[in-house]
Design a protein around this motif. Structure first.
Motif, PDB file in Angstrom:
ATOM      1  N   VAL A  46      64.950  65.356  42.237  1.00 28.12           N
ATOM      2  CA  VAL A  46      66.159  65.809  41.538  1.00 28.12           C
ATOM      3  C   VAL A  46      65.778  66.472  40.220  1.00 28.12           C
ATOM      4  N   GLN A  47      64.843  65.876  39.506  1.00 28.19           N
ATOM      5  CA  GLN A  47      64.442  66.424  38.210  1.00 28.19           C
ATOM      6  C   GLN A  47      63.684  67.735  38.364  1.00 28.19           C
ATOM      7  N   PHE A  48      62.837  67.830  39.378  1.00 27.73           N
ATOM      8  CA  PHE A  48      62.141  69.094  39.611  1.00 27.73           C
ATOM      9  C   PHE A  48      63.123  70.199  39.985  1.00 27.73           C
ATOM     10  N   ALA A  49      64.135  69.863  40.769  1.00 26.64           N
ATOM     11  CA  ALA A  49      65.117  70.862  41.201  1.00 26.64           C
ATOM     12  C   ALA A  49      65.991  71.337  40.056  1.00 26.64           C
ATOM     13  N   ASP A  50      65.978  70.627  38.941  1.00 30.25           N
ATOM     14  CA  ASP A  50      66.875  70.941  37.830  1.00 30.25           C
ATOM     15  C   ASP A  50      66.614  72.320  37.229  1.00 30.25           C
ATOM     16  N   SER A  51      65.438  72.866  37.478  1.00 26.98           N
ATOM     17  CA  SER A  51      65.116  74.194  36.940  1.00 26.98           C
ATOM     18  C   SER A  51      65.699  75.322  37.791  1.00 26.98           C
ATOM     19  N   HIS A  52      66.355  74.992  38.886  1.00 34.86           N
ATOM     20  CA  HIS A  52      66.960  76.017  39.743  1.00 34.86           C
ATOM     21  C   HIS A  52      67.990  76.810  38.926  1.00 34.86           C
ATOM     22  N   PRO A  53      67.982  78.135  39.021  1.00 34.71           N
ATOM     23  CA  PRO A  53      68.881  78.943  38.179  1.00 34.71           C
ATOM     24  C   PRO A  53      70.365  78.701  38.429  1.00 34.71           C
ATOM     25  N   GLN A  54      70.728  78.142  39.580  1.00 39.11           N
ATOM     26  CA  GLN A  54      72.139  77.896  39.861  1.00 39.11           C
ATOM     27  C   GLN A  54      72.591  76.497  39.447  1.00 39.11           C
ATOM     28  N   LEU A  55      71.691  75.707  38.891  1.00 41.37           N
ATOM     29  CA  LEU A  55      72.047  74.363  38.441  1.00 41.37           C
ATOM     30  C   LEU A  55      72.242  74.361  36.927  1.00 41.37           C
ATOM     31  N   PRO A  56      73.064  73.444  36.420  1.00 40.27           N
ATOM     32  CA  PRO A  56      73.384  73.463  34.981  1.00 40.27           C
ATOM     33  C   PRO A  56      72.272  72.954  34.077  1.00 40.27           C
ATOM     34  N   GLY A  57      71.217  72.373  34.636  1.00 38.83           N
ATOM     35  CA  GLY A  57      70.107  71.907  33.805  1.00 38.83           C
ATOM     36  C   GLY A  57      70.400  70.614  33.064  1.00 38.83           C
ATOM     37  N   ARG A  58      71.139  69.731  33.689  1.00 39.19           N
ATOM     38  CA  ARG A  58      71.539  68.500  32.999  1.00 39.19           C
ATOM     39  C   ARG A  58      70.377  67.517  32.830  1.00 39.19           C
ATOM     40  N   TRP A  59      69.512  67.419  33.820  1.00 33.82           N
ATOM     41  CA  TRP A  59      68.367  66.520  33.661  1.00 33.82           C
ATOM     42  C   TRP A  59      67.423  67.046  32.581  1.00 33.82           C
ATOM     43  N   THR A  60      67.228  68.345  32.528  1.00 36.42           N
ATOM     44  CA  THR A  60      66.400  68.921  31.467  1.00 36.42           C
ATOM     45  C   THR A  60      67.011  68.624  30.104  1.00 36.42           C
ATOM     46  N   HIS A  61      68.306  68.786  29.984  1.00 38.09           N
ATOM     47  CA  HIS A  61      69.022  68.491  28.738  1.00 38.09           C
ATOM     48  C   HIS A  61      68.863  67.017  28.371  1.00 38.09           C
ATOM     49  N   TYR A  62      69.004  66.148  29.342  1.00 41.57           N
ATOM     50  CA  TYR A  62      68.905  64.701  29.110  1.00 41.57           C
ATOM     51  C   TYR A  62      67.501  64.311  28.635  1.00 41.57           C
ATOM     52  N   LEU A  63      66.478  64.816  29.310  1.00 37.42           N
ATOM     53  CA  LEU A  63      65.107  64.463  28.943  1.00 37.42           C
ATOM     54  C   LEU A  63      64.720  65.062  27.592  1.00 37.42           C
ATOM     55  N   ARG A  64      65.202  66.255  27.289  1.00 37.54           N
ATOM     56  CA  ARG A  64      64.955  66.842  25.965  1.00 37.54           C
ATOM     57  C   ARG A  64      65.623  66.015  24.876  1.00 37.54           C
ATOM     58  N   THR A  65      66.799  65.474  25.178  1.00 37.00           N
ATOM     59  CA  THR A  65      67.491  64.621  24.209  1.00 37.00           C
ATOM     60  C   THR A  65      66.692  63.350  23.948  1.00 37.00           C
ATOM     61  N   LEU A  66      66.186  62.735  25.006  1.00 34.19           N
ATOM     62  CA  LEU A  66      65.362  61.536  24.836  1.00 34.19           C
ATOM     63  C   LEU A  66      64.104  61.847  24.032  1.00 34.19           C
ATOM     64  N   GLU A  67      63.491  62.990  24.322  1.00 32.89           N
ATOM     65  CA  GLU A  67      62.271  63.368  23.608  1.00 32.89           C
ATOM     66  C   GLU A  67      62.552  63.607  22.129  1.00 32.89           C
ATOM     67  N   ALA A  68      63.699  64.219  21.827  1.00 30.52           N
ATOM     68  CA  ALA A  68      64.051  64.492  20.430  1.00 30.52           C
ATOM     69  C   ALA A  68      64.444  63.220  19.689  1.00 30.52           C
ATOM     70  N   GLY A  69      64.915  62.213  20.417  1.00 31.36           N
ATOM     71  CA  GLY A  69      65.334  60.970  19.783  1.00 31.36           C
ATOM     72  C   GLY A  69      66.663  61.075  19.067  1.00 31.36           C
ATOM     73  N   ARG A  70      67.418  62.104  19.362  1.00 36.39           N
ATOM     74  CA  ARG A  70      68.728  62.324  18.737  1.00 36.39           C
ATOM     75  C   ARG A  70      69.520  63.275  19.622  1.00 36.39           C
ATOM     76  N   LEU A  71      70.812  63.388  19.335  1.00 38.73           N
ATOM     77  CA  LEU A  71      71.623  64.343  20.073  1.00 38.73           C
ATOM     78  C   LEU A  71      71.239  65.765  19.676  1.00 38.73           C
ATOM     79  N   LEU A  72      71.137  66.635  20.643  1.00 41.44           N
ATOM     80  CA  LEU A  72      70.754  68.020  20.390  1.00 41.44           C
ATOM     81  C   LEU A  72      71.940  68.804  19.827  1.00 41.44           C
ATOM     82  N   ASP A  73      71.633  69.846  19.096  1.00 43.24           N
ATOM     83  CA  ASP A  73      72.677  70.697  18.517  1.00 43.24           C
ATOM     84  C   ASP A  73      73.114  71.741  19.545  1.00 43.24           C
ATOM     85  N   GLU A  74      73.587  71.263  20.648  1.00 43.62           N
ATOM     86  CA  GLU A  74      74.061  72.137  21.712  1.00 43.62           C
ATOM     87  C   GLU A  74      75.075  71.385  22.553  1.00 43.62           C
TER      88      GLU A  74
END
Length: 296
Positions: A46-74
């Motif tokens: 599921v996470q690998f498929a998240d880069s598909h151009p027709q998907l909203p990228g929610r797993w990427t957004h979620y993992l980036r948020t965890l990595e940042a340790g805060r809510l993203l400005d987006e």
């Protein structure tokens, strides 16, 4: 709810993260340990498929948020739930159900399909008791593509359709997606402008969550999603839907990332029959257990 810590003496599932780190690839058929024996094997896909151009990228957004340790400005990536083009996903899941029917033709076949998906998506710690040939057939048959490209509460639809002579054994009738979307728009759209606070931190609680449709639609507005239901089957389907479509529903963001104190679970509004009570004494089934460990 299943225990979050394995019982003493219980067999440990192989670690898929360790396997990927050591080999640089995902498990596959022919390995010493079959792919389906790893808890979370499907979540990786599921996470690998998240880069598909027709998907909203929610797993990427979620993992980036965890990595940042805060809510993203987006904004939260928006997901639209489909009403059309659902045949491919439905037929694929029905095919998977027939494979389980070949092993055990009973009402519990659907429950086993749910358990199999929950294990693969790491929202359950219990591997379902299926024959090895059934596991392999499911692994070869299951296809994420139609489910991810055409988001929908497929399992909720299947559960509502499980009837004999018009009898729905679970008495489950989900609210249609368009109605749920209208309700969430009325409840949450424009909240930031009116309240002056970050609307992504608005708490949304569905006391009869069913298969999670309200929370799925609310995930376009909020990270703080709660649900409870007396039926553990539908609560597990909510977790599965979260893993597919709204990561912060299945794997809630911790309080230090949200920047607010995570509220305690609300009390159950009604008593739960003894046969449904978990051994740990909780009074309701939660689909967003804050103590659940993240896979990554």
């Amino acid at each position: 709810m299943e225990p979050l810590v394995p019982l003493a003496g219980a067999p440990q599932a192989p670690d898929i993260n360790l396997f990927v780190l050591q080999t640089g690839r995902l498990p596959r058929i022919g390995d010493e340990v079959s792919p389906w024996q790893y808890r979370g094997w499907l979540l990786y896909q599921v996470q690998f498929a998240d880069s598909h151009p027709q998907l909203p990228g929610r797993w990427t957004h979620y993992l980036r948020t965890l990595e940042a340790g805060r809510l993203l400005d987006e904004a939260i990536p928006r997901i639209e739930f489909e009403l059309w083009n659902l045949d491919a996903g439905r037929k694929m899941l029905e095919h998977c159900l027939r494979l389980i029917h070949q092993e055990d033709y009973s009402w519990t076949s659907f429950n086993r399909l749910v358990d199999w998906l929950a294990w693969g998506l790491a929202v359950s710690r219990e591997m379902p008791p299926l024959k090895e040939e059934t596991y392999e057939a499911l692994y070869r048959t299951f296809n994420l593509e139609p489910l991810l490209l055409n988001p929908h509460d497929y399992l909720g639809w299947m559960l509502a359709e499980r009837h004999t002579n018009g009898w729905n054994p679970n008495a489950f009738f989900p609210t249609p997606h368009p109605v749920v979307e209208c309700m969430t728009q009325m409840m949450l759209a424009g909240r930031e402008a009116s309240s002056g606070r970050d609307s992504r931190l608005e708490t949304v609680l569905d006391p009869c969550v069913g298969t999670g449709r309200m929370l799925l639609h609310a995930s376009n507005f909020s990270y703080c999603l709660y649900g409870c239901d007396i039926d553990p089957l539908v609560a597990m389907i909510t977790r599965i839907n979260g893993a597919l479509y709204a990561p912060w529903l299945a794997f809630p963001l911790p309080g230090d990332v949200l920047g607010v104190e995570v509220p305690l679970p609300p009390p159950a509004p009604l008593s739960v029959p003894e046969e449904y009570k978990p051994e740990n004494g909780e009074t309701m089934f939660r689909c967003d257990d804050r103590g659940q460990g993240l896979l990554f």
